[in-house]
Design a protein around this motif. Sequence first.
Motif, mmCIF file in Angstrom:
data_model
loop_
_atom_site.group_PDB
_atom_site.id
_atom_site.type_symbol
_atom_site.label_atom_id
_atom_site.label_comp_id
_atom_site.label_asym_id
_atom_site.label_seq_id
_atom_site.Cartn_x
_atom_site.Cartn_y
_atom_site.Cartn_z
ATOM 1 N N SER A 99 0.851 -1.201 0.000
ATOM 2 C CA SER A 99 0.000 0.000 0.000
ATOM 3 C C SER A 99 0.883 1.247 0.000
ATOM 4 C CB SER A 99 -0.900 -0.005 1.233
ATOM 5 O OG SER A 99 -0.107 0.091 2.395
ATOM 6 N N ARG A 100 0.313 2.337 -0.500
ATOM 7 C CA ARG A 100 1.075 3.591 -0.586
ATOM 8 C C ARG A 100 1.601 3.999 0.803
ATOM 9 N NH1 ARG A 100 0.882 7.520 -4.459
ATOM 10 N NH2 ARG A 100 -0.940 6.578 -5.423
ATOM 11 N N ILE A 101 0.712 3.896 1.806
ATOM 12 C CA ILE A 101 1.099 4.342 3.147
ATOM 13 C C ILE A 101 2.284 3.526 3.700
ATOM 14 C CG2 ILE A 101 -0.680 2.964 4.377
ATOM 15 C CD1 ILE A 101 -1.063 5.419 6.178
ATOM 16 N N HIS A 102 2.305 2.232 3.427
ATOM 17 C CA HIS A 102 3.427 1.404 3.893
ATOM 18 C C HIS A 102 4.702 1.687 3.081
ATOM 19 C CE1 HIS A 102 1.723 -1.815 6.704
ATOM 20 N NE2 HIS A 102 0.779 -0.917 6.549
ATOM 21 N N LEU A 103 4.526 1.876 1.770
ATOM 22 C CA LEU A 103 5.711 2.127 0.927
ATOM 23 C C LEU A 103 6.381 3.440 1.322
ATOM 24 C CD1 LEU A 103 4.815 -0.259 -0.770
ATOM 25 C CD2 LEU A 103 5.202 1.104 -2.821
ATOM 26 N N GLU A 104 5.541 4.480 1.522
ATOM 27 C CA GLU A 104 6.108 5.805 1.818
ATOM 28 C C GLU A 104 6.714 5.873 3.211
ATOM 29 O OE1 GLU A 104 3.337 9.009 1.266
ATOM 30 O OE2 GLU A 104 3.240 8.611 -0.894
ATOM 31 N N HIS A 105 5.945 5.364 4.212
ATOM 32 C CA HIS A 105 6.367 5.609 5.596
ATOM 33 C C HIS A 105 7.145 4.471 6.236
ATOM 34 C CE1 HIS A 105 4.052 9.270 5.606
ATOM 35 N NE2 HIS A 105 3.088 8.601 5.006
ATOM 36 N N LYS A 106 6.887 3.232 5.803
ATOM 37 C CA LYS A 106 7.561 2.119 6.469
ATOM 38 C C LYS A 106 8.761 1.647 5.653
ATOM 39 C CE LYS A 106 6.127 -2.246 6.525
ATOM 40 N NZ LYS A 106 5.288 -3.454 6.745
ATOM 41 N N ARG A 108 9.886 2.925 2.736
ATOM 42 C CA ARG A 108 10.594 3.996 2.005
ATOM 43 C C ARG A 108 11.164 3.446 0.697
ATOM 44 N NH1 ARG A 108 12.221 5.963 7.369
ATOM 45 N NH2 ARG A 108 10.568 7.410 7.876
ATOM 46 N N THR A 110 10.099 2.694 -3.646
ATOM 47 C CA THR A 110 9.169 3.017 -4.730
ATOM 48 C C THR A 110 8.459 1.722 -5.151
ATOM 49 O OG1 THR A 110 10.788 2.514 -6.429
ATOM 50 C CG2 THR A 110 10.738 4.804 -5.614
ATOM 51 N N ARG A 111 7.396 1.887 -5.944
ATOM 52 C CA ARG A 111 6.692 0.685 -6.433
ATOM 53 C C ARG A 111 7.617 -0.191 -7.271
ATOM 54 N NH1 ARG A 111 0.689 2.701 -8.257
ATOM 55 N NH2 ARG A 111 -0.113 2.847 -6.152
ATOM 56 N N THR A 142 -4.293 -1.327 -0.923
ATOM 57 C CA THR A 142 -3.342 -1.134 -2.038
ATOM 58 C C THR A 142 -4.125 -0.771 -3.298
ATOM 59 O OG1 THR A 142 -1.817 -2.736 -1.081
ATOM 60 C CG2 THR A 142 -1.579 -2.331 -3.436
#
Length: 510
Positions: A99-106, A108, A110-111, A142
């Motif tokens: 999910s975006r929130i996990h990728l950005e904050h946990k 770090r 990119t897709r 996601t």
Amino acid sequence: MLIFDTTLRDGEQTPGVSLTGEEKLQLARQLARLGVDVIEAGFPAASRGDLEAVRRIALEVEGPRICALARAREEDIRAAWEAVRYAEKPRIHVFIATSRIHLEHKLRMTREEVLARTREMVALASSLCQDVEFSPEDASRTEPGFLYEILEAAIEAGASTVNIPDTVGYALPEEFASLIRGIRKNVPGIERATISVHCHDDLGLAVANSLAGVAAGARQVECTVNGLGERAGNAALEEIVMALLVRRDLLGLSCGVKTENIARTSRMVSTITGVPVPPNKAIVGANAFAHESGVHQDGVLKERRTYEIIDPKTIGLAESKLVLGKLSGRHALKERLQGLGWRLSEEELGRVFARFKELAEKKEVTEADLEAIVADELYRPPEIYHLEQVQVVCGDRGIPTATVRLRGPSGEELVDADHGTGPVDAVYRAINRIVGESPKLIEFSIKAITGGLDAIGEVTITVEAPELAGPNGRPRHFSGQGASTDIVVASAKAYLNALNKLLAAKGGNP
Ligand code: KIV
Ligand code: ZN
């Protein structure tokens, strides 16, 4: 329909639960007897102890597939393989958040990086183990396009099961079903994989969402006994299995779980984890088959099916059977315990046998009594203080007074007395004086293991330690259980059981 049990992995993430290797093995054997298809035995990269526990299960437990969890990292996958490689049917379960929130904050990441890591790590797992499961963590939050892409990549790299977790228990049933339908329609190669669902209960919808996923085409459900698990827990195995059975007319699916072992497995999980089953819990709660209102009782007496959709015998809840008398020997006890799923060492058997003999002098001993003795004798935390003696004076005239004798950490004898509003209060105050703690009592419940005035009483309590904060910043809770034919003694044991856990958490474990 495949039943994937994660009591030993996600279930062990229940706040306050920590299992030894021996306890995990005992539970894994029972899960095999229950007939689950897959046992997720642990997360080997988390600790050497967990790796060893998973390895023992892989070596010793026959029947189900034995699975180990791994983050999408080389060291995790190698640890998972080291743990399960000798199983009859091993599986590696690789996960990464999507999910975006996990990728950005946990993470770090990119897709593109997550996609590349998935390809690489699923391929590594597949090069080691024939059976690989892949989970895009937080799948329900996601973006569907990215989810389809990553599932396609995982299948191409060798995943034969793709698991769709509702990690934070956010989805609603129709929404989750539509996600599964979307995956079936839009993921190239999906016909080569089994779709699995893994739902958490933050909104109380874990079972509903899992069944919605099944109705939409999922063919593996991940669940835990008694619904244990991270935060509010996972979908409860017993609820999923019984829904499949009772509503087969609508769902048209069956599974290999031997339902007559459900009640026993639930009790064993509760005993070993120390997490009590709430009385109103579906299927395995103490009230699940209790009829309180006169109208209901009348109906059930005339025809059971008026108010009961499940015959209690289906989950193994027959009249608690008389198993042994006071002349029964150690060997007979051992055989009975084995029949109930317990395999004890000779030393453990000796302790249980002594307690059994004591009880058999007073009453007929049933299966439920034996389970209570095993729980009380064997599943206590390492004891810092041991209860030697309790003596109370109480009644409607005098002041309830208790004298308590404990054995302390260095084997010393400690005696003190106090008075209280009742005998249990007086006992707890006397214990507090000796131990030097006075935690807040949050819950106290007592139940008779079997009917009759001579029954064993089992006390479960929860205490709060304001000075010990948990990971969420709130004061930590400690539960304790104790059993005896004397309810004041059972209450004292339960309290000391909780206090020993509290003291161990404070570092007082000698
Ligand atoms: O809840 C979750 O997302 C998980 C995964 C590791 C499958 O437990
Ligand atoms: Zn989970």
